[in-house]
Design an enzyme around this catalytic site. Structure first.
Site, PDB file in Angstrom:
ATOM      1  N   ARG A 290       0.820  -1.218   0.000  1.00  0.00           N
ATOM      2  CA  ARG A 290       0.000   0.000   0.000  1.00  0.00           C
ATOM      3  C   ARG A 290       0.851   1.263   0.000  1.00  0.00           C
ATOM      4  O   ARG A 290       0.400   2.318  -0.482  1.00  0.00           O
ATOM      5  CB  ARG A 290      -0.954  -0.030   1.204  1.00  0.00           C
ATOM      6  CG  ARG A 290      -2.103  -0.989   1.000  1.00  0.00           C
ATOM      7  CD  ARG A 290      -2.919  -1.126   2.258  1.00  0.00           C
ATOM      8  NE  ARG A 290      -2.531  -2.258   3.062  1.00  0.00           N
ATOM      9  CZ  ARG A 290      -2.792  -2.380   4.368  1.00  0.00           C
ATOM     10  NH1 ARG A 290      -3.419  -1.429   5.001  1.00  0.00           N
ATOM     11  NH2 ARG A 290      -2.444  -3.467   5.017  1.00  0.00           N
TER      12      ARG A 290
ATOM     13  N   GLU B 203       1.143  -5.914  13.399  1.00  0.00           N
ATOM     14  CA  GLU B 203       0.007  -5.993  14.326  1.00  0.00           C
ATOM     15  C   GLU B 203      -0.605  -7.396  14.238  1.00  0.00           C
ATOM     16  O   GLU B 203      -1.161  -7.898  15.196  1.00  0.00           O
ATOM     17  CB  GLU B 203      -1.026  -4.926  13.945  1.00  0.00           C
ATOM     18  CG  GLU B 203      -2.118  -4.721  14.985  1.00  0.00           C
ATOM     19  CD  GLU B 203      -3.176  -3.712  14.537  1.00  0.00           C
ATOM     20  OE1 GLU B 203      -3.115  -3.207  13.400  1.00  0.00           O
ATOM     21  OE2 GLU B 203      -4.085  -3.450  15.341  1.00  0.00           O
TER      22      GLU B 203
HETATM   23  O1  LIG Z   1       2.930  -0.220  11.883  1.00  0.00           O
HETATM   24  P1  LIG Z   1       2.815  -1.679  11.594  1.00  0.00           P
HETATM   25  O2  LIG Z   1       2.206  -2.448  12.748  1.00  0.00           O
HETATM   26  O3  LIG Z   1       4.089  -2.277  11.135  1.00  0.00           O
HETATM   27  O4  LIG Z   1       1.742  -1.876  10.440  1.00  0.00           O
HETATM   28  C1  LIG Z   1       1.652  -1.046   9.296  1.00  0.00           C
HETATM   29  C2  LIG Z   1       1.907  -1.804   8.035  1.00  0.00           C
HETATM   30  O5  LIG Z   1       0.912  -2.842   7.875  1.00  0.00           O
HETATM   31  C3  LIG Z   1       0.301  -2.701   6.584  1.00  0.00           C
HETATM   32  O6  LIG Z   1       0.959  -3.424   5.612  1.00  0.00           O
HETATM   33  P2  LIG Z   1       0.868  -5.007   5.425  1.00  0.00           P
HETATM   34  O7  LIG Z   1       2.105  -5.615   5.987  1.00  0.00           O
HETATM   35  O8  LIG Z   1      -0.450  -5.509   5.937  1.00  0.00           O
HETATM   36  O9  LIG Z   1       1.024  -5.199   3.870  1.00  0.00           O
HETATM   37  P3  LIG Z   1       0.272  -4.721   2.523  1.00  0.00           P
HETATM   38  O10 LIG Z   1       0.602  -3.261   2.330  1.00  0.00           O
HETATM   39  O11 LIG Z   1       0.917  -5.570   1.503  1.00  0.00           O
HETATM   40  O12 LIG Z   1      -1.213  -4.944   2.685  1.00  0.00           O
HETATM   41  C4  LIG Z   1       0.421  -1.228   6.285  1.00  0.00           C
HETATM   42  O13 LIG Z   1       0.318  -0.978   4.894  1.00  0.00           O
HETATM   43  C5  LIG Z   1       1.777  -0.890   6.839  1.00  0.00           C
HETATM   44  O14 LIG Z   1       2.825  -1.146   5.918  1.00  0.00           O
HETATM   45  N1  LIG Z   2      -5.674  -1.746  11.633  1.00  0.00           N
HETATM   46  C1  LIG Z   2      -5.085  -1.761  10.439  1.00  0.00           C
HETATM   47  N2  LIG Z   2      -5.793  -1.429   9.329  1.00  0.00           N
HETATM   48  C2  LIG Z   2      -5.199  -1.448   8.106  1.00  0.00           C
HETATM   49  N3  LIG Z   2      -3.920  -1.804   7.918  1.00  0.00           N
HETATM   50  C3  LIG Z   2      -3.181  -2.137   8.980  1.00  0.00           C
HETATM   51  N4  LIG Z   2      -1.886  -2.508   9.107  1.00  0.00           N
HETATM   52  C4  LIG Z   2      -1.639  -2.740  10.416  1.00  0.00           C
HETATM   53  N5  LIG Z   2      -2.739  -2.518  11.153  1.00  0.00           N
HETATM   54  C5  LIG Z   2      -3.720  -2.137  10.281  1.00  0.00           C
END
Ligand SMILES: O=P(O)(O)OC[C@H]1O[C@H](OP(=O)(O)OP(=O)(O)O)[C@H](O)[C@@H]1O
Ligand SMILES: Nc1ncnc2[nH]cnc12
Length: 177
Positions: free
Chosen positions: A60, A97
């Site tokens: 993202r 998370e």
């Molecule tokens: O602050 P944190 O607890 O580390 O979480 C935040 C991260 O989690 C999500 O990505 P995700 O790893 O779900 O991957 P994606 O973008 O491929 O959906 C979001 O886009 C951040 O990169």
């Molecule tokens: N609560 C949340 N919603 C969307 N993306 C996330 N990545 C980590 N925590 C998230």
């Protein structure tokens, strides 16, 4: 009147796990002005500050980071999940998370003299962003700014990233988890 970007983010409970309130940016980016304003508001905060590269975190973070790089006239550095980059890489494990993962960058992509702005859609625990800033700094580049569309302040990631010497901005915050 300026557009209310927060109202364009959709919340989906219990995704991807029970108890998580998932803040879904797909509804924001499918709105033309919502997407454009998100990118432009981030870029506006960093114009004239000598940013040489914007780094975005897969997946993202690519959406917003690429837009911010174009708006600032900088190069874009993809921070990818493990095994996706073809050249020599450096990597870092981190806790999410809702799981664990590894991110990587090309070892030769940035270095001393570069000033990198880290961009992602959301900061929760800060694990991803702290790992990303650490990776960028291992190259010798300066990474002292990070911008997010969404902050989840009750989880505390932005404060942890600030404690690492990275100034954090976000366009909106959601209280609670
Ligand atoms: O602050 P944190 O607890 O580390 O979480 C935040 C991260 O989690 C999500 O990505 P995700 O790893 O779900 O991957 P994606 O973008 O491929 O959906 C979001 O886009 C951040 O990169
Ligand atoms: N609560 C949340 N919603 C969307 N993306 C996330 N990545 C980590 N925590 C998230």
């Amino acid at each position: 009147m300026s557009l209310d970007l927060k109202s364009l983010v959709r919340t989906i409970p219990d995704y991807p796990k029970k108890g998580i309130l998932f803040r879904d940016i797909t509804t924001l980016i499918e709105h033309p002005e919502g997407f454009r304003d998100s990118v432009e508001r981030i870029a506006a905060a960093y114009r004239g500050q000598g940013i040489t590269h914007v780094a975005g975190i897969e997946a993202r973070g690519f959406i917003f980071g690429a837009g911010v790089a174009i708006a600032l006239g900088t190069g874009f550095v993809p921070i990818r999940k493990k095994g996706k980059l073809p050249g020599e890489t450096i990597g870092q494990n981190y806790a999410l998370e809702y799981g664990v993962d590894t991110i990587e960058i090309h070892a030769d992509v940035v270095g001393p003299g570069h000033k990198v702005l880290l961009v992602d859609d959301l900061i929760a625990t800060g694990g991803t962003a702290i790992a990303a800033a650490g990776l960028l700094r291992r190259t010798g580049a300066l990474c002292d700014n990070a911008a997010f569309v969404i902050d989840l302040p009750d989880i505390g990631g932005a404060a942890k990233l600030e404690a690492e010497g990275v100034r954090v901005t976000s366009l909106m915050a959601f209280e609670g988890h």
